[in-house]
Design a protein around this motif. Structure first.
Motif, PDB file in Angstrom:
ATOM      1  N   UNK A 276       0.835  -1.199   0.000  1.00  0.00           N
ATOM      2  CA  UNK A 276       0.000   0.000   0.000  1.00  0.00           C
ATOM      3  C   UNK A 276       0.873   1.253   0.000  1.00  0.00           C
ATOM      4  N   UNK A 277       0.427   2.284  -0.730  1.00  0.00           N
ATOM      5  CA  UNK A 277       1.096   3.577  -0.688  1.00  0.00           C
ATOM      6  C   UNK A 277       1.111   4.117   0.743  1.00  0.00           C
ATOM      7  N   UNK A 278       2.153   4.847   1.083  1.00  0.00           N
ATOM      8  CA  UNK A 278       2.234   5.426   2.419  1.00  0.00           C
ATOM      9  C   UNK A 278       1.044   6.342   2.683  1.00  0.00           C
ATOM     10  N   UNK A 279       0.622   7.094   1.664  1.00  0.00           N
ATOM     11  CA  UNK A 279      -0.527   7.981   1.819  1.00  0.00           C
ATOM     12  C   UNK A 279      -1.776   7.198   2.223  1.00  0.00           C
ATOM     13  N   UNK A 280      -1.988   6.047   1.605  1.00  0.00           N
ATOM     14  CA  UNK A 280      -3.139   5.210   1.949  1.00  0.00           C
ATOM     15  C   UNK A 280      -2.984   4.647   3.361  1.00  0.00           C
TER      16      UNK A 280
END
Length: 424
Positions: A276-280
């Motif tokens: 998962x993206x860090x933002x997510x």
């Protein structure tokens, strides 16, 4: 690009909330980032005594600054005799007092032709801030409809059977128990050695039901350890800890000054999470990954603002984020005191419950969630009943083990843990 170098989808805030709404049947991780609104006590190790006190009005290992390692064990009683249970608790209490001083569980015998009362693998290691915390499960009071030890009338109302929460996949072999022991120490061998000695003393009285090791690594100069998901874990604890943790006059006399411990073994799909993206990830938790600050803030201990909105009018703290759903203001003021650890038991064959539904040998690792409160009905059950339905962490976490134990007050020299219950 994610921190792993892979390119998973990057969900929008709108997509995040829409996806979250479809996860109401999943099981939550259990309050890993937010339980209340004030900083946790500084878990200093430098300058702390090598030995933690055992005797006292309250059991150690509850509010004691967290040690680096834990060894939790649950036992099933096999004896039919009440006096056997009393004898076991007496021996455990005396042994615990010795072990927490860094001594063998029993004195080394002069006659070496007889079995020793200690396996000796802890000799020379010192106390390593060992604490031993004892708990009573519902099975001590009644089991299979039977009052085995004449204690049924003294079962506290708060010692309920935990409900089945959304997403639970509890394994019976890792759930329940009549008695519990949690050893915590700054040396893993010291913690294991202690439980090993207590288990040996239980021969023909109780047998081990399930165990779980755990660890907590606190970076130098920081107050909060990080969990295996890479986020700071346990930033917030209750403001009025004594009011939240200790049983008062509402409980039976033998439990006043004690606390209720909920323990949950939570497997985390680390392979899924790492893609998962860090933002997510940050929207899922409700905190910035590297600083630990609440979304929209700069510092770890900044106050959470659940009412803040962005330029488009969307909540800065997503509706299904872990922080929002576990916050006391989202749960009618409910609070708990967390004392969690990470665990890593290697790999096991697992089928994921969420896309990409990977099957195979995956990490058997995650969170050994432990919390204390004066009443689990208005603490853990209230909070997790909410989170288990809507928390975005549910797609990465599966609760596979569970227990609820009444931890009575501490013991005085010459007495034993739970003495007031058996003399009630």
């Amino acid at each position: 690009m994610s921190i792993s170098g892979r390119k998973p989808p990057h969900p929008s805030r709108r997509g995040f909330l829409a996806t979250a709404g479809s996860l109401v049947a999943a099981g939550g991780i259990g309050l890993t980032a937010e339980a209340a609104t004030t900083p946790a006590p500084d878990k200093k190790r430098a300058g702390t005594p090598a030995a933690e006190p055992f005797w006292g009005a309250r059991q150690s290992g509850i509010l004691t600054p967290a040690q680096s390692h834990t060894y939790f064990a649950a036992f099933d009683l096999t004896t039919t005799k009440r006096e056997d249970v009393v004898k076991l608790l007496q021996r455990w209490t005396e042994a615990a007092a010795r072990l927490t001083r860094g001594e063998p569980a029993e004195p080394i015998p002069a006659d070496q032709s007889v079995p020793a009362g200690d396996s000796a693998d802890g000799l020379g290691l010192g106390p390593a801030r060992l604490t031993l915390t004892f708990g009573f499960g519902a099975g001590l009071f009644t089991k299979d409809g039977q009052d085995r030890y004449g204690l049924a009338a003294h079962r506290p109302e708060a010692l309920v059977d935990l409900p089945r929460f959304n997403g639970d996949q509890l394994v019976p072999a890792r759930t329940g128990g009549d008695l519990s022991v949690q050893a915590c120490a700054d040396d893993p061998q010291v913690a294991f050695h202690a439980v090993r000695q207590l288990s040996a003393m239980a021969y023909d009285i109780a047998e081990m039901r399930w165990v779980q090791t755990g660890f907590s690594s606190q970076p130098p100069g920081e107050k909060t350890p990080r969990n295996l998901m890479g986020f700071k874990d346990g930033t917030r604890q209750p403001d009025q800890i004594d009011k939240v943790v200790w049983v008062g006059p509402e409980g039976p006399a033998w439990m006043q000054g004690g606390s209720y411990m909920v323990v949950r073994r939570v497997r985390i799909s680390l392979e899924h999470w790492d893609r998962m993206n860090v933002d997510f990830q940050e929207k899922t938790i409700g905190r910035h990954k590297y600083s630990g600050a609440p979304l929209g803030k700069k510092k770890e201990f900044d106050e959470v603002d659940l009412d803040a909105t962005d330029a488009e009018g969307n909540p800065v703290m997503p509706e299904n984020s872990h922080v929002r759903l576990s916050h006391s203001s989202s749960n009618d003021g409910a609070e708990i005191y967390r004392r969690g650890y990470s665990y890593n038991d290697g790999v096991a064959f697992t089928a994921e419950r969420w896309p990409p539904w990977k099957q195979g040998m995956l990490y058997d690792a995650g969170l050994l969630f432990v919390c204390y409160q004066r009443d689990p009905r208005t603490g853990f059950i209230k909070i997790f009943g909410n989170s288990s339905k809507f928390d975005m962490l549910n797609q990465f976490a599966t609760h596979v083990g569970s227990g609820l134990f009444a931890c009575p007050p501490g013991a005085r020299p010459g007495g034993y843990i739970g003495q007031s219950l058996f003399e009630a």
